[in-house]
Design an enzyme around this catalytic site. Structure first.
Site, PDB file in Angstrom:
ATOM      1  N   TYR A 267      66.371  32.896 -19.891  1.00 36.90           N
ATOM      2  CA  TYR A 267      65.410  32.614 -18.806  1.00 36.90           C
ATOM      3  C   TYR A 267      65.318  33.728 -17.768  1.00 36.90           C
ATOM      4  O   TYR A 267      66.111  34.645 -17.769  1.00 36.90           O
ATOM      5  CB  TYR A 267      65.602  31.229 -18.210  1.00 36.90           C
ATOM      6  CG  TYR A 267      66.873  30.828 -17.521  1.00 36.90           C
ATOM      7  CD1 TYR A 267      67.837  31.712 -17.110  1.00 36.90           C
ATOM      8  CD2 TYR A 267      67.098  29.466 -17.262  1.00 36.90           C
ATOM      9  CE1 TYR A 267      68.971  31.275 -16.452  1.00 36.90           C
ATOM     10  CE2 TYR A 267      68.240  29.025 -16.608  1.00 36.90           C
ATOM     11  CZ  TYR A 267      69.171  29.934 -16.201  1.00 36.90           C
ATOM     12  OH  TYR A 267      70.284  29.504 -15.561  1.00 36.90           O
ATOM     13  N   GLU A 268      64.319  33.626 -16.921  1.00 42.66           N
ATOM     14  CA  GLU A 268      63.987  34.692 -15.955  1.00 42.66           C
ATOM     15  C   GLU A 268      63.715  36.020 -16.655  1.00 42.66           C
ATOM     16  O   GLU A 268      64.090  37.079 -16.157  1.00 42.66           O
ATOM     17  CB  GLU A 268      65.089  34.879 -14.905  1.00 42.66           C
ATOM     18  CG  GLU A 268      65.470  33.654 -14.135  1.00 42.66           C
ATOM     19  CD  GLU A 268      64.300  32.965 -13.455  1.00 42.66           C
ATOM     20  OE1 GLU A 268      63.250  33.592 -13.290  1.00 42.66           O
ATOM     21  OE2 GLU A 268      64.452  31.782 -13.131  1.00 42.66           O
ATOM     22  N   GLY A 269      63.070  35.961 -17.799  1.00 41.08           N
ATOM     23  CA  GLY A 269      62.790  37.162 -18.572  1.00 41.08           C
ATOM     24  C   GLY A 269      63.903  37.366 -19.585  1.00 41.08           C
ATOM     25  O   GLY A 269      65.023  37.726 -19.224  1.00 41.08           O
TER      26      GLY A 269
ATOM     27  N   ARG B 215      66.630  37.025 -10.940  1.00 42.31           N
ATOM     28  CA  ARG B 215      67.250  37.805 -12.019  1.00 42.31           C
ATOM     29  C   ARG B 215      68.661  38.246 -11.648  1.00 42.31           C
ATOM     30  O   ARG B 215      69.570  38.214 -12.473  1.00 42.31           O
ATOM     31  CB  ARG B 215      66.375  39.018 -12.356  1.00 42.31           C
ATOM     32  CG  ARG B 215      65.175  38.603 -13.155  1.00 42.31           C
ATOM     33  CD  ARG B 215      64.227  39.734 -13.493  1.00 42.31           C
ATOM     34  NE  ARG B 215      63.210  39.189 -14.394  1.00 42.31           N
ATOM     35  CZ  ARG B 215      62.196  39.886 -14.884  1.00 42.31           C
ATOM     36  NH1 ARG B 215      62.044  41.153 -14.583  1.00 42.31           N
ATOM     37  NH2 ARG B 215      61.331  39.317 -15.706  1.00 42.31           N
TER      38      ARG B 215
ATOM     39  N   GLN C  63      64.076  42.467 -20.129  1.00 41.31           N
ATOM     40  CA  GLN C  63      64.803  43.248 -19.115  1.00 41.31           C
ATOM     41  C   GLN C  63      64.922  44.695 -19.592  1.00 41.31           C
ATOM     42  O   GLN C  63      64.754  45.638 -18.812  1.00 41.31           O
ATOM     43  CB  GLN C  63      66.215  42.676 -18.892  1.00 41.31           C
ATOM     44  CG  GLN C  63      66.255  41.210 -18.488  1.00 41.31           C
ATOM     45  CD  GLN C  63      65.526  40.903 -17.204  1.00 41.31           C
ATOM     46  OE1 GLN C  63      65.503  41.729 -16.286  1.00 41.31           O
ATOM     47  NE2 GLN C  63      64.906  39.736 -17.128  1.00 41.31           N
TER      48      GLN C  63
END
Lengths: 593, 593
Positions: free
Chosen positions: A440-442, A296, A447
């Protein structure tokens, strides 16, 4: 053809003058990172990014990755040679422990390097980028044997890493995942299932690919409490660090995407592939989070990276493109028109990018330094405080810097007018590439929820209180005439953030939707305060470092003032939206849409 | 595969209940546009858009246009047949005068139709869209002979139109253009030069293409005062409305673009092509502006159109995608997860789009109605007031609705998560297509300057004062308890707009950069007030039309409240930025970037 010059001077200013790296010489690896070593490393990295990676950015976009009938994948022309150079330069392992072949330098250098690499070629950078996450996960959760087997090759870059979470029906909600792991008598597992959106999932750059795969051990409880993490290499490890038999994982297809065409985003089919449990059974999500926090932060850096390179290109175009006359009268009367950088609306965009990029970089450096402290300090309290900071700031950096990175790419494209919409100048690629970082990555909404729903209240709000105290202290200490134009708006913005935090405390317990409906605004409000604090720090350091009348001091003062006048006032609107609560957001029944 | 359902009910509500079209039955064409006729026309159009154009949207994006060695261009598969149906349906000429083969219905219907068409297939819609501009220019500035020669075929759609302004070195600053026009003994001109970014510049949909070309007559003064407008058809007109010899204009190449691949964006080479002056010598820009205002409104409508279709798809996905649980507890405990529409952050995005789209459509309908009044009313004062309105609102509609259209496409894509980034769902196409609308027909920064630099002060501020009075009057008249929650925020926002206007009057005369640096914020501040006023009007009409407890009334009330609580407060931040002036924006020397 886009240009790029790595912002080495700006990084050195942050390391040496703002965050004064020499204060941390007691941490392992830091004394080796003396100012001249850091400068030499960055200068060398800059050369590689500018000369090798940048020219391949367009090639990667145009050519993309090709999957062949046997499931193998060819990366764009030139990627293989560039990757070889990256490996030979020892770049992947600069912050990794020496016992696994790394150079043991501070992690902050890897984070900074990631910005440079991603500015020059984001799609390429994802290949080594995911390796960093795999290294972090194995270092933290791997058995001694797993470390010995996998780390040397990952650190060298002869093997690369991936993260396998998403399945067709499950992205954010990992509790839904179906990939199965069946225990074998030898202690290994047979992994079966389909994973999608796997970045760098299959390629021709390295000898082996180490997949870290979330799966459910037969008979495990449903939901997230039944997921475990497995190491599933493409080739089983062979003797002496070499490779053995091909494992049962294959690339079923490459996704056709909006951008980052140079990276192979794969559907991976696991058909009884051999894997080994890493970390504890049914605690896969916790192990994956080590990798995810790393990732992240890295994705936030991608936002910054694209914002920087997009801004540099927009500046170059704005200085060169002649169109119209300055409102205050012709600036270049001998030319047919003035360069468009004379126009206030063009400037507004350029200054916005500049003000965000310089503060964004500071925020990243500050947080990466905390990562080093959290991992390397001998002082438990210091480690805890640093860890608190990282937990709190990671979602902010990811969410805010990627939103801003995309906004910068769009603004830079706008400066090119019609020329920005055609492919020739390469600026529209930045928009398409930057877009994924918000997802991506949440996704950034996740977040925001992570920040508001988990990070704020953790340990009785210890992390957020520490941050409030620090910023408040800075505002108080610097309330003299010289810093006043900067700290007064910062203090006001901090008050907005504090009020928003209070509002959640009072209104979100009984009605969690109030937190959910305000989370996104809160994340950006938080980001503005954090960036404003970075401006405060940078201006203070610039005043100490540069002489009166120095152009560099002037640039910092003006850009900081622009931030305070033009960007920071947005905090009030965020606060107002948060305080309006969830009622009008949630009231309509689904069928009314 | 994206879905689309034309918002016919919403349009009918606007026409019949909010703007009460029947009040204008004294205008030519309006009495023919009775509610049932309008409903029939829109229902028929909706069918064509949903069934014929929508399925071709993806085809157009994937296949693009192909240029052959002889300079001819093939449009994507299916476009030709769809265009044939559009022509046969008489759609292009529904608002054109009957004497040229049109149906003479109000122009408002063409504007509404444009939204439906562009939602279904923006790239396709640009072919007939540019024809509308050519019709408007020739109607206003053409000689009787030119009208007779060109209009019947354009109105029928057997010929299409284009606008030729941009050259490689000149976009916004048309004074720099170099294309030459050499007078011929027969009264025609020979046109020579290169035009770029010509939408629909060459294609296989129609028998002929009528290019309207800005060029400089030999010996004309430099700058914009030396440009003239010419009609340059691809084929010279032949007898009986047919075509004659091929003219000297060819497509040199098709631009590779970020989106709208279904439209052929051409480099056109004029090599002694025969053209005829339209309008007065050296007054080409004025003539072109007729076409451009038409085009700008249309481009604003494209923003709305993409916003609408993107929102519809995001809503459908949010109802169907199961992921996570509602914060307030599971809504569908028997399913593995809840649909993501239960999540406040997803709702926030959907409500934002909905609130913008419904008010944006009202703003477009309101302004299109003024266009009809400006062209068709017998009352000079009424015509003037309508023309004032159009001049003022055109840049706002273009700038704000295209920025919002892009923002909606991005927000809709975000709701899809990773699935929005891959091509399969078609949602990323909306982002790429919507992006151009912020750039062409005058980049949005130019719209902002047009608004602040030209439209505000024109005729002593007559247009803006009239608008202030109207909104103020509405706020006053509706200050009772029932409307208060809506008109109080509107009144506050209006005050912000008035203050910003005052600030320009006091600070921009002496220092025009103050206007330039605040123009973009002003445009959006203006847009918010205009959209807020539309919400006020819609809520009032909804309260009159729908019974208490009717779901449609509830939807309008909630969405309007959401707009007031969540979107309108941004006006304060815009005002603050405007009032900060140009100093920090302009202070840095160019080399400091």
């Amino acid at each position: 053809m886009p240009i790029y010059k790595a912002p080495v001077d700006d990084v050195l200013f942050l390391l040496n003058d703002v965050f004064r790296l020499e204060r941390y010489n007691n941490l392992p690896g830091f004394s080796e990172a003396s100012p001249d070593i850091v400068e030499a490393v960055l200068t060398e990295a800059a050369k590689f990014c500018e000369q090798v990676l940048l020219p391949l950015n367009r090639v990667g976009d145009t050519e993309g990755c090709r999957r062949h009938d046997d499931g193998s994948v060819t990366t764009p022309k030139g990627f293989k040679e560039a990757y070889r150079q990256l490996v030979e330069g020892g770049w992947i392992g600069i912050s990794a422990p020496a016992e696994y072949g790394g150079q043991g330098l501070p992690t902050i250098l890897t984070t900074i390097l990631n910005e440079l690499l991603a500015s020059a070629n984001m799609a390429f950078t994802m290949y080594p980028g995911l390796t960093q996450g795999a290294i972090a996960a194995i270092l933290t959760h791997g058995s001694p044997e797993q470390k010995a087997t996998f780390l040397p090759n990952l650190v060298a870059g002869t093997w690369t890493g991936t993260m396998n979470l998403t399945e067709p029906h499950c992205g954010t909600d990992l509790g839904l995942l179906r990939t199965k792991a069946v225990p074998q008598p030898d202690g290994s597992y047979k992994i079966t299932g389909t994973k999608i959106f796997i970045s760098s999932g299959e390629h021709d750059l390295a000898d082996n690919i180490v997949h870290l795969v979330l799966a459910r051990i037969e008979g495990a409880p449903p939901g997230t409490r039944g997921t475990s993490l497995f190491i599933v290499p493409k080739f089983l490890p062979g003797p002496n660090g070499g490779i053995g038999a091909r494992n049962g994982v294959t690339c079923g297809s490459i996704e056709e995407k909006m951008g980052i065409h140079g990276n192979s985003t794969c559907v991976l089919n696991y058909e009884g592939a051999t894997g080994w449990l890493i970390g504890q059974q049914n605690r896969g999500l916790q192990a994956m989070f080590t990798m995810m926090n790393e990732a992240r932060l890295h994705v936030g850096v991608q936002g910054l990276a694209i914002s920087e390179v997009a801004c540099q290109n927009a500046v170059a175009y704005a200085k060169e493109r002649l169109q119209g006359r300055a409102l205050s009268g012709p600036k270049f009367p001998n030319q047919p028109a003035d360069p468009i950088i004379v126009h206030p609306d063009v400037r507004r965009s350029l200054m916005t990018m500049k003000a965000i990029n310089e503060a964004g970089r500071a925020l990243v450096v500050w947080t990466a330094l905390k990562a080093d402290i959290a991992h390397r300090s001998q002082d438990e309290k210091e480690r805890q405080a640093a860890d608190d900071h990282m937990g709190l700031l990671t979602p902010v950096i990811k969410g805010v810097l990627t939103d801003q990175g995309f906004a910068s790419a769009v603004a830079a494209q706008q400066i090119y007018g019609g020329h920005g919409y055609i492919r020739e100048h390469g600026i529209e690629q930045f928009v398409r590439d930057a877009r994924i970082a918000m997802i991506y990555e949440g996704a950034n909404g996740i977040q925001a929820l992570d920040l508001v729903g988990r990070k704020l209240g953790r340990d009785g709000g210890r992390a957020i209180m520490a941050l409030f105290n620090e910023v408040q202290g800075f505002v108080k200490e610097n309330s003299g005439d010289e810093m006043k134009p900067y700290v007064t708006p910062l203090g006001d913005a901090l008050k907005d953030l504090q009020q928003a935090t209070m509002w959640f405390m009072q209104n979100a317990m009984a009605k969690p939707d109030n937190a959910g409906a305000g989370a996104y605004d809160y994340m950006h409000l938080f980001g503005l305060v954090a960036l404003g604090y970075m401006w405060g720090q940078m201006i203070k350091a610039a005043k100490e470092k540069f002489a009166q009348g120095d152009a560099r001091l002037n640039a910092k003062l003006v850009t900081g003032r622009f931030f305070m006048e033009r960007l920071l006032p947005e905090t009030a609107a965020h606060l107002k939206r948060i305080q309006s609560g969830a009622a009008s957001t949630m009231e309509l029944p689904a069928e009314a849409f």
